[in-house]
Scaffold this active site. Structure first.
Site, PDB file in Angstrom:
ATOM      1  N   ASN A 167       0.817  -1.228   0.000  1.00 17.44           N
ATOM      2  CA  ASN A 167       0.000   0.000   0.000  1.00 17.44           C
ATOM      3  C   ASN A 167       0.848   1.276   0.000  1.00 17.44           C
ATOM      4  OD1 ASN A 167       0.724  -0.432   2.652  1.00 17.44           O
ATOM      5  ND2 ASN A 167      -1.230   0.224   3.504  1.00 17.44           N
ATOM      6  N   GLU A 265       5.137  -3.027  12.229  1.00 15.81           N
ATOM      7  CA  GLU A 265       4.086  -2.035  11.955  1.00 15.81           C
ATOM      8  C   GLU A 265       2.940  -2.794  11.307  1.00 15.81           C
ATOM      9  OE1 GLU A 265       4.143   0.839  13.117  1.00 15.81           O
ATOM     10  OE2 GLU A 265       6.247   1.311  13.446  1.00 15.81           O
ATOM     11  N   CYS A 299      -3.287   1.739   6.681  1.00 18.93           N
ATOM     12  CA  CYS A 299      -3.336   1.241   8.061  1.00 18.93           C
ATOM     13  C   CYS A 299      -3.878   2.309   9.009  1.00 18.93           C
ATOM     14  CB  CYS A 299      -1.956   0.782   8.508  1.00 18.93           C
ATOM     15  SG  CYS A 299      -0.714   2.041   8.274  1.00 18.93           S
ATOM     16  N   GLU A 472       8.810   3.777  14.113  1.00 17.82           N
ATOM     17  CA  GLU A 472       9.600   4.170  12.939  1.00 17.82           C
ATOM     18  C   GLU A 472       9.531   5.674  12.802  1.00 17.82           C
ATOM     19  OE1 GLU A 472       8.234   2.034   9.519  1.00 17.82           O
ATOM     20  OE2 GLU A 472       9.108   0.193  10.238  1.00 17.82           O
TER      21      GLU A 472
END
Ligand code: NAD
Length: 492
Positions: A167, A265, A299, A472
């Site tokens: 994505n 993640e 997400c 991150e």
């Protein structure tokens, strides 16, 4: 297989050398010894875009050999030298922004301006970590022992494996790789088989930027074949994954025997909470972005939109009207919404809508496939979605919005937190005390108040619970790829 059988003229890619089909290992482009390749198609048209090499487990292991060999030198050169190469990589990404964006649109389907935005967003991490590489990596400790001096050193962990989703095929790689490379680690990366060309274009630019052979490697192929040799290899000291919670758990289990640092993640199931005192127009506008960006395949996507009852009807009316105005089209035409990634994603939209309607939700707009092609789904709004509907318990990952009313702050807090996910929550309110309470009480790694866009290179991105481990971006994103060493010296 040719190394550039990609694209017809449609894409207008100026620098054809960015289009690579082979894996990049130890500074060279590698076809699979078996000649095997994976097909990649354009989700908007179904057209065959090209092929990428499907490397074997042994060939994937060879990437770790190269990264391990390169680590010695890369970790010991001056941070300023690493920073200069990262900086050059950043500049090249900006110079080739248009080509990189178009490659992404062709393989991923997202609207062209979103793809351009992703290239800029991804490049920001490279610039940020080029600077961060130069920051101090030693910290003094106030001694508790007589005649002793103490220091904490941050040292690069070693070879790092990076696994990225479809994505955000470019930014998820730069966000991880820049942090690892700046820390002094070397990288083996595996991009999703659905969107490998964005990663390979970044490898081409990494070569031009001057990374020494073996420092940055990209391995394409079947995920289990390529990645399993990394999870079980004790030379791979950290693994950073972005993708589904299901695959994240699998990689976590596979990595257990080699005791790696893990950064995960994973999925999200974001609540949007709109209080009655909110700026209604702004809440509608921001929630539209939180729901439909990346065609809903994000997400951070708004999966549950809770609206306080006194403004529920007004919010729904405005949100439905705005959704009806969204344009659907091929990414190159730069619509609001492009195609979904694959047939599974489309089937999930259909299942969530059918389930919600069967349980009593109201279909306000959309609710069916779009005439443009088999992977297009109409922007859809469901209202009065009942608590037991699947869409309120699973990540939808598509352009279907679920709206439901709530009556009190404690009630909505409990409902928003009632999920295994904890990536991001959105709150719309004009009451400072309420904003403070909600920011404290929402069990999510990130809380966005009266806005949608909150991410970027200087902030630590990540979730709680089953949305992941570690962060991150920011200083914390680089620390994940370091080990802390404590040194105690006697000076007596
Ligand atoms: P996915 O888990 O199917 O795939 C992600 C990566 O894992 C790909 O590179 C894929 O090739 C690899 N993979 C798949 N199966 C594997 C296996 N058996 N062994 C090793 N590797 C394997 O996820 P996806 O469908 O590509 O991406 C969508 C998911 O990613 C969503 O759940 C979304 O929420 C999540 N996501 C999270 C973030 C975040 O930062 N939290 C960002 C983007 C996407």
């Amino acid at each position: 297989m040719l190394d550039a059988v990609f694209f017809s003229g449609e894409a207008d890619i100026k620098d054809k050398r960015l289009i690579r089909s082979f894996s990049y290992i130890n500074g060279k482009w590698h076809q699979a010894a078996s000649g095997e390749a994976l097909l990649v198609s354009n989700p908007a048209t179904g057209a065959h875009l090209g092929e990428v090499a499907a490397l074997s487990a042994d060939e994937s292991r060879a990437a770790v050999d190269a990264a391990q060999k390169a680590f010695q030198t890369w970790s010991e050169i001056l941070p300023q030298q690493r920073a200069a190469i990262l900086r050059r990589w950043y500049e090249l990404q900006l110079e080739h922004k248009e080509d990189l964006a178009r490659i992404m649109v062709l393989e991923q389907g997202k609207p062209l301006s979103e793809a351009r935005g992703e290239i800029g967003y991804g490049a920001d991490f490279v610039e940020f970590y080029a600077e961060e590489a130069k920051r101090p990596n030693v910290e003094g400790v106030t001694s508790h022992l007589p005649d002793a001096e103490m220091e904490l050193w941050r040292e690069p962990v070693g070879v790092v494996a990076l696994i990225t989703p479809w994505n955000f095929p470019s930014a998820m790689l730069t966000r991880k790789a820049a942090a690892a490379l700046a820390a002094g680690c070397t990288v083996v990366a595996h991009p999703s088989g659905e969107t490998p060309f964005s990663a390979l274009a970044l490898a081409e630019l990494a070569e031009r930027a001057g990374f020494p052979p073996g420092v940055f490697n990209v391995v394409t192929g079947r995920p289990a074949t390529v990645v399993e040799p990394w999870t079980t290899d004790s030379r791979v000291r950290a693994l950073s994954f972005t993708g589904s919670t299901e695959v994240g758990k699998l990689l976590y289990r596979q990595s257990a025997d080699t005791m790696k640092t893990l950064v995960m993640e994973l999925g999200g199931h974001a609540p949007v909470i709109v209080f009655k005192n909110a700026d209604l127009d702004k809440a509608v506008e921001e929630t539209l972005k939180a729901k439909f960006a990346t065609s809903g395949q994000d997400c951070l996507g708004a999966n549950r939109i809770f609206v306080e009852r006194p403004i529920y009807d007004a919010f729904c009316e405005k949100f439905i009207a705005a959704t009806k105005r969204l344009t659907v089209g091929h990414g190159m035409e730069d619509p609001d919404i492009g195609p979904l990634m694959n047939a599974t994603a489309l089937a999930k939209q259909e299942a969530h809508v059918a389930d919600a309607l069967a349980k009593g939700a109201t279909l306000a707009c959309g609710g069916a496939r779009h005439a443009l092609g088999p992977l297009f789904y109409q922007p859809t709004v469901l209202t009065d979605v009942p608590e037991d509907a699947l869409i309120l318990h699973e990540e939808t990952f598509g352009p279907v919005a679920a709206i439901l009313p709530f009556d009190s702050e404690p009630e909505v807090t409990q409902r928003a937190n009632d999920t295994e996910y904890g990536l991001v929550a959105y709150v719309h309110s004009t009451d400072p005390r309420q904003i403070h309470r909600m920011s404290r009480r929402l069990q999510f790694g990130m809380v966005a108040v009266n806005r949608t866009k909150v991410t970027g290179a200087p902030i630590p991105f990540g979730g709680t619970k089953q949305s992941g481990l570690g962060r991150e971006g920011a200083r914390q994103g680089m620390e994940a790829f370091t080990e802390l060493k404590y040194v105690c010296r006697d000076w007596g």
